[in-house]
Scaffold this active site. Structure first.
Site, mmCIF file in Angstrom:
data_model
loop_
_atom_site.group_PDB
_atom_site.id
_atom_site.type_symbol
_atom_site.label_atom_id
_atom_site.label_comp_id
_atom_site.label_asym_id
_atom_site.label_seq_id
_atom_site.Cartn_x
_atom_site.Cartn_y
_atom_site.Cartn_z
ATOM 1 N N ARG A 93 44.988 42.446 36.832
ATOM 2 C CA ARG A 93 44.410 43.795 36.836
ATOM 3 C C ARG A 93 45.494 44.835 37.139
ATOM 4 O O ARG A 93 45.526 45.914 36.529
ATOM 5 C CB ARG A 93 43.279 43.879 37.867
ATOM 6 C CG ARG A 93 42.051 43.077 37.489
ATOM 7 C CD ARG A 93 40.892 43.354 38.415
ATOM 8 N NE ARG A 93 40.917 42.575 39.639
ATOM 9 C CZ ARG A 93 40.237 41.444 39.829
ATOM 10 N NH1 ARG A 93 39.504 40.932 38.865
ATOM 11 N NH2 ARG A 93 40.299 40.812 40.983
ATOM 12 N N ASP B 7 37.891 40.151 29.012
ATOM 13 C CA ASP B 7 37.846 39.232 30.161
ATOM 14 C C ASP B 7 36.514 38.479 30.136
ATOM 15 O O ASP B 7 35.665 38.660 31.014
ATOM 16 C CB ASP B 7 38.003 40.027 31.456
ATOM 17 C CG ASP B 7 37.998 39.133 32.691
ATOM 18 O OD1 ASP B 7 38.273 37.925 32.553
ATOM 19 O OD2 ASP B 7 37.710 39.646 33.791
ATOM 20 N N CYS C 233 39.249 31.918 30.894
ATOM 21 C CA CYS C 233 39.180 31.283 32.214
ATOM 22 C C CYS C 233 38.629 29.865 32.121
ATOM 23 O O CYS C 233 38.240 29.280 33.130
ATOM 24 C CB CYS C 233 38.345 32.121 33.173
ATOM 25 S SG CYS C 233 36.620 32.321 32.672
ATOM 26 N N ASP D 162 29.074 45.247 29.678
ATOM 27 C CA ASP D 162 28.646 43.930 30.150
ATOM 28 C C ASP D 162 27.176 43.723 29.788
ATOM 29 O O ASP D 162 26.407 44.688 29.734
ATOM 30 C CB ASP D 162 28.841 43.791 31.659
ATOM 31 C CG ASP D 162 28.910 42.335 32.103
ATOM 32 O OD1 ASP D 162 30.032 41.807 32.225
ATOM 33 O OD2 ASP D 162 27.849 41.706 32.297
ATOM 34 N N PHE E 201 33.254 42.716 28.804
ATOM 35 C CA PHE E 201 32.840 41.744 29.829
ATOM 36 C C PHE E 201 33.319 42.239 31.191
ATOM 37 O O PHE E 201 33.932 41.516 31.968
ATOM 38 C CB PHE E 201 33.411 40.351 29.538
ATOM 39 C CG PHE E 201 33.182 39.857 28.133
ATOM 40 C CD1 PHE E 201 31.962 39.289 27.770
ATOM 41 C CD2 PHE E 201 34.173 39.961 27.174
ATOM 42 C CE1 PHE E 201 31.755 38.824 26.467
ATOM 43 C CE2 PHE E 201 33.981 39.514 25.871
ATOM 44 C CZ PHE E 201 32.762 38.946 25.518
#
Length: 399
Positions: A213, A300, A340, A251, A229
Site C-alpha cells: 500500500r 487486490d 493472495c 467492492d 476489491f
C-alpha cells in the site's frame, strides 16, 4: 515416554527440506499410546531421530513439527523462546504498532496466527495441538510485550475458519478474557482505520499488504485512481492521503463499503475518495464502454482459488480482471495487481498477466515485484507461507 512416529522409506521429503508437515500417507507406524494433540517423536524409516511435533490422526497433516531436536523439552520455556524470537524479529523488520507477531509454521509455531492491533491481540488457532496451549502462548506473549512497555487490553479469538473441522474441532470466535470494544483504531502508513476484529475479514485487517500500500502512494499524487476489491478502503485511502485528485473504490460487500466510507471520513478524505458497492467483474466493462480512463488502477482481489482443483477457473478470473484493468489505464499510467492465493504461484500468475497484456494489446514495463510484508515471513520449504504476489506495471499501448 512420547509415542514414536516412524516414516516410510523415501518419505518425509518436506520436513527434510525444512518444512513442518508430515502427511498421513508418509507414516509407516505409530508406536506407543497418545491422544490427538499430544507431542510425539518423529523418526525416519531407519530410526534416525527427526524431531518432535504435535500429532492429530483426524487430519491429513498428521504431524506438525515443533523442533528438530528430540532431546528438547516442549514446555513453557520452549514456547517463551519461540515467542520472544518472533517478537524480536518483528521489532527489527516492521512497524510494530500493528503487525502479525506469529505466523504459524514460518515462526515455528504451527497452526496459530497472532495479530496485534495497537493494544489488542487477535488469535487464530487452526490445529488441535497448538489449540491446547493457546492460552499459555497468549499469557507468555502478553508478558513479553509488557516488558517492552506494551500493555495488552484485550484478546479476541477468530478461529472461525472451516479448516478447523479437518482437525476435529469446531469453528469458534469470542473473547479470551475480559470483553472490550472490538472496533479498534489503528494507524498504518499515516492512514487511520477502524478495524473490526470481531466481524471483519480474517483477523479484521489485511496487514500483509502494509508496504505494498505504501509503494503505490508515490504513483498517486494528482492522479485519477480506481481501486478494485477495495474491502475497507486500504489502497484507496493510501492513494487519497498521497494527494490523488480522485479515487473510486469498488467492492461487492455493502458492509465493507460502509466501513470504507467511515474510514475515509476518519482521514478527512471523503471529498476525494468515494466508494461504491458493485461487482468488479460487472463494473470494469461498463467503465470501458463509458470511455473512462484512470492514471492508476489497483487490483487486490480475494483468493480466486483455495485448492488445486479450481486453478483453471481462477486463471480465467485473474486474466479477465487484468485485461479489463489494462484497458482502463491511460497510456503511460500504472497498474498494481496482486494475487493472495498460494495455489496461484508466481510463475502462473506472471504468465496470466502476460496473457492479459497480449490479449488487450498492451505493453507492460515492470516497476517492481513485491510479496507480503516481513511480519508474514516466507519460510523456504514451507510453500504455504508464500502466497502474496504483487506487481506494479507501467502500461503503454502496443503500437
Amino acid at each position: 515416554m512420547s509415542a514414536i512416529v516412524t516414516l516410510k522409506k523415501g518419505e518425509g521429503r518436506t520436513i527434510k527440506a525444512g518444512g513442518a508437515w508430515i502427511y498421513d500417507n508418509e507414516i509407516d507406524t505409530i508406536m506407543g499410546s497418545f491422544e490427538n494433540g499430544d507431542i510425539i517423536i518423529v523418526k525416519d524409516f531407519d530410526g534416525y531421530p527427526m524431531g518432535k511435533g504435535f500429532i492429530n490422526t483426524n487430519s491429513k497433516i498428521t504431524v506438525r513439527m515443533l523442533t528438530r531436536h528430540v532431546d528438547t523439552e516442549i514446555n513453557e520455556d520452549f514456547f517463551r523462546m519461540r515467542l520472544q524470537a518472533a517478537w524480536d524479529y518483528r521489532k527489527k523488520t516492521v512497524d510494530t504498532s500493528s503487525c502479525r507477531i506469529v505466523f504459524g509454521e514460518a515462526d515455528f509455531l504451527p497452526g496459530i496466527v497472532i495479530d496485534k492491533f495497537e493494544d489488542v491481540l487477535v488469535v487464530e488457532s487452526l490445529a488441535l495441538g497448538i489449540d491446547r496451549v493457546k492460552n499459555l502462548l497468549i499469557n507468555i506473549l502478553k508478558n513479553i510485550l509488557k516488558s517492552d512497555g506494551i500493555i495488552i487490553k484485550g484478546v479476541y479469538e477468530r478461529s472461525d475458519a472451516k479448516v478447523r473441522i479437518n482437525e476435529g474441532m469446531q469453528p469458534f470466535k469470542g473473547f479470551i478474557g475480559d470483553e472490550f470494544d472490538t472496533n479498534v483504531e489503528i494507524i498504518e502508513n499515516g492512514v487511520h482505520y477502524i478495524v473490526d476484529v470481531k466481524d471483519g475479514q480474517k483477523t479484521g485487517f489485511f496487514l500483509d499488504q502494509k508496504y505494498n500500500r505504501l509503494a503505490i502512494q508515490r504513483l498517486c499524487k494528482d492522479a485519477k485512481v480506481l481501486d478494485c476489491f477495495t474491502h475497507t478502503g486500504s489502497f484507496a485511502l493510501n492513494a487519497g492521503i498521497a494527494g490523488a485528485a480522485s479515487v473510486l473504490g469498488v467492492d461487492a460487500s455493502a458492509l465493507a463499503v460502509k466501513q470504507a466510507q467511515e474510514n475515509a471520513k476518519l482521514n478527512h478524505l471523503e471529498d476525494s475518495v468515494t466508494f461504491i458497492c458493485k461487482d468488479v467483474f460487472d463494473l470494469l466493462p461498463e467503465l470501458e464502454e463509458q470511455g473512462e480512463k484512470f492514471d492508476v488502477v489497483i487490483l487486490d482481489p480475494p483468493a480466486f482459488t483455495k485448492s488445486r482443483n479450481s486453478i483453471k477457473n481462477a486463471v480465467k478470473g485473474y486474466r479477465e480482471i487484468n485485461l479489463r484493468a489494462m484497458k482502463l489505464v491511460k497510456d503511460g499510467g500504472f497498474l498494481a495487481t496482486c494475487s493472495c492465493s498460494h495455489f496461484m504461484d508466481y510463475e502462473l500468475f506472471t504468465k496470466t498477466i502476460g496473457q492479459a497484456a497480449s490479449n488487450s494489446h498492451k505493453r507492460l514495463r515492470q516497476v517492481e515485484f513485491r510479496t507480503q510484508a516481513p511480519d508474514h515471513p516466507i519460510l523456504w520449504a514451507a510453500d504455504e507461507s508464500y502466497y502474496l504476489k504483487f506487481y506494479i506495471f507501467q502500461v503503454t499501448s502496443d503500437k
